[in-house]
Design an enzyme around this catalytic site. Structure first.
Site, PDB file in Angstrom:
ATOM      1  N   TYR B 286       0.842  -1.210   0.000  1.00 13.80           N
ATOM      2  CA  TYR B 286       0.000   0.000   0.000  1.00 13.80           C
ATOM      3  C   TYR B 286       0.874   1.255   0.000  1.00 13.80           C
ATOM      4  CZ  TYR B 286      -4.401   2.375   1.374  1.00 13.80           C
ATOM      5  OH  TYR B 286      -5.537   3.128   1.425  1.00 13.80           O
ATOM      6  N   TYR B 334      -1.292   4.505 -10.412  1.00 12.98           N
ATOM      7  CA  TYR B 334      -2.344   3.727 -11.101  1.00 12.98           C
ATOM      8  C   TYR B 334      -3.734   4.223 -10.716  1.00 12.98           C
ATOM      9  CZ  TYR B 334      -5.296  -0.597 -10.497  1.00 12.98           C
ATOM     10  OH  TYR B 334      -6.308  -1.519 -10.377  1.00 12.98           O
TER      11      TYR B 334
END
Ligand SMILES: [Zn+2]
Ligand SMILES: [Zn+2]
Lengths: 139, 387
Positions: B286, B334
């Site tokens: 993350y 992304y």
């Protein structure tokens, strides 16, 4: 003729059962923290129980107001419209002489001069007639 | 139970439309990702009897009831654990446990968010509240923000270990290289360390390019028993080990600004999987901020505490480096709809299946996915492996 609208206020604390005494003291320019009668530990932020032993027997103590900068960040973006005219400001975590850590702003100082480990002392920022925020300045 | 949980597999993964999707609600994004993930598995919404979801923005109250109703599902196992972006990684553990215990057979984890459209298409302030009730009244009046909180951790790590902004920038640059190879990634122009260093400071020491994107996005993951998985569309991806933990809610209460709960969840995941760091072929970590990755790598034990800066140097996590990480381009390049956890799982599964095309890590058999939630508050770690 029309007065320019005053800038919006930053978010302000709404005192509740756990915290009313703290904010009332701040309004009187006193900085108080909680100490557990059972285990003797200090804590910050104020709670209805001790976060070390879950006792409800807590005392308020006048704190020294002395602290050390644990970390800080110079913030250039306002997280809320109420900070739009306040950037850049120094967001900081300070370790109180009594032990607990708290969030605050470092004020009365050039942001570029703030350092981790710097000795600071409490100062009171009267935001409104009802709300005073304890902040810290270099000693 | 930890052993029985290894007899559970992820069988379907999917994203919804990503980026700016102003014409679709977050509920629709969540439901469309669910339909695609069920299609990926070869299952139907009628098969779903376990639902795992949370929404932390407007309209998200009673999330699992609301999303079950929205999609016509009547779950007999339901979970709305809400610990921020790691929730969706933690749901993999919870779903595996529920399936292993026989409490449900087909578990759907789903997420949808219109984080950029909700702000009128811009980043910037999210809070308009004027009065703060509850413990956050000891932070919000001082101007705390998500980026400000992570910046405090970055500053402390630099102070204790001499970590530099250039080292943090290595992560953003390497992650962008992966995004270049992912047609679904929002930011696909290569960047340099200088680009990161020269981007404006948001909250010192973090620059704009140290920070994740803000996008709309949905994602979904489907799990079932390994036995049932073997009859479905895709090769099953087993949940070999998992762990979860949280240490605080507010950054001022974080016990040590340089170590996350991944020190707990990661250790549990490795122990339960019976694997070591050397067994991990690809890592999906993350990346809300570059510092999130650096602290997580140390906390997971991929390097010693304080050595994260050196670990990520020389583009080690980039394509061709010896530690492939955030291979879809991460939250930095992304997509990032406010909670990113489910996308670490989706990419981990695709890598282990070998379906990532140009960005495929050669012969990736074992993936580690780690979600972080809140302000370095909560973590979920899962280790996935080919059946
Ligand atoms: Zn106590
Ligand atoms: Zn229909």
């Amino acid at each position: 003729m029309a007065e320019s609208p005053s800038p919006p206020l930053p978010p302000l604390p709404k005192p509740y059962q756990d915290t009313a005494a703290y904010w009332e003291a701040a309004r009187e320019h006193r900085f108080i923290i909680q100490k557990c009668k059972d285990c003797g530990e200090y804590q910050f932020y104020p709670r209805g129980v001790c976060s070390h032993c879950l006792s409800s027997e807590l005392d308020w103590e006048e704190a020294s107001g002395k602290a050390e900068v644990y970390s800080f960040s110079i913030n250039y973006r306002a997280p809320h419209p109420g900070f739009a005219d306040k950037t850049p400001f120094v967001l900081a975590l300070v370790t109180l002489d009594e032990g607990p850590r708290m969030m605050t702003n470092i004020v009365d100082c050039d942001p570029d001069e703030v350092r981790i480990g710097m000795a600071v002392t409490v100062t009171f920022d009267d935001i409104t007639e009802q709300v005073t925020l304890p902040k810290f300045r270099p000693i | 139970m930890a052993k029985a949980m290894r007899e559970v597999a992820i069988v379907g993964v999917a994203e919804s439309d990503l980026g700016r999707v102003p014409d679709k609600s977050k509920f629709q994004l969540s439901a469309e990702a669910s339909r695609l993930a069920l299609d990926d598995a070869g299952l139907s919404v009628k098969d779903v009897d376990g639902l795992f979801t949370t929404i932390i923005t407007e309209g998200g109250q009673f999330s699992s009831m609301m999303m079950a109703e929205y999609m016509g599902i009547t779950p007999r196992f339901t979970d709305s654990t809400s610990i921020g972006g790691s929730s969706f990684v933690v749901y993999v553990e919870h779903a595996a446990m529920a399936i292993a215990a026989g409490l449900c057979e087909v578990a759907l984890i789903c997420h949808g968010s219109t984080n950029i459209s909700d702000r009128g298409g811009k980043g910037g302030p999210v809070s308009q509240s004027s009065e703060v009730f509850g413990p956050t009244q000891f932070e919000e009046p001082y101007g705390v923000s998500t980026v400000g909180s992570y910046a405090l951790a970055a500053q402390r790590h630099m102070h204790e270990y001499g970590t530099t902004s250039e080292q943090l920038a290595e992560i953003a640059v390497a992650t962008r290289k992966w995004a270049v190879m992912n047609p679904k990634a929002r930011m696909r122009d290569p960047i340099t360390i200088d680009d990161v260093m020269n981007s404006r400071v948001i909250a010192s020491p973090l620059h704009l390019l140290d920070c994740c994107l803000v996008t709309d996005a949905g994602g979904a993951v489907v799990l079932t028993s390994l036995e049932r998985a073997r009859d479905l569309n895709k090769a099953p991806v087993r949940v070999l080990g998992s762990g979860e933990a949280h240490t605080h809610r507010m950054i001022s209460q974080m016990p040590d600004l340089t170590q996350t709960a991944a020190a707990i969840s990661g250790k549990l995941a490795f122990e339960r999987a019976g694997l070591t760091h050397a067994d991990i072929d690809v890592a999906e970590i993350y990346d809300s901020f570059t510092i999130t990755v650096l602290l997580t790598l140390e906390s997971l034990g991929f390097c010693a505490k304080g050595e994260g800066g050196a670990f990520v140097s020389n583009q080690r996590t980039a394509p061709g480096g010896d530690f492939p990480m955030n291979t879809q381009g991460g939250a930095l390049s992304y997509t990032h709809p406010g909670m990113f956890g489910i996308f670490t799982v989706i990419e981990g599964v695709r890598q282990v299946r070998g379906e990532c095309g140009p960005r495929q890590v050669p012969d990736a058999r074992i993936a580690l996915c780690n979600g972080t939630g809140g302000v370095l508050s909560s973590t979920g770690t899962i280790i996935l492996g080919r059946d």
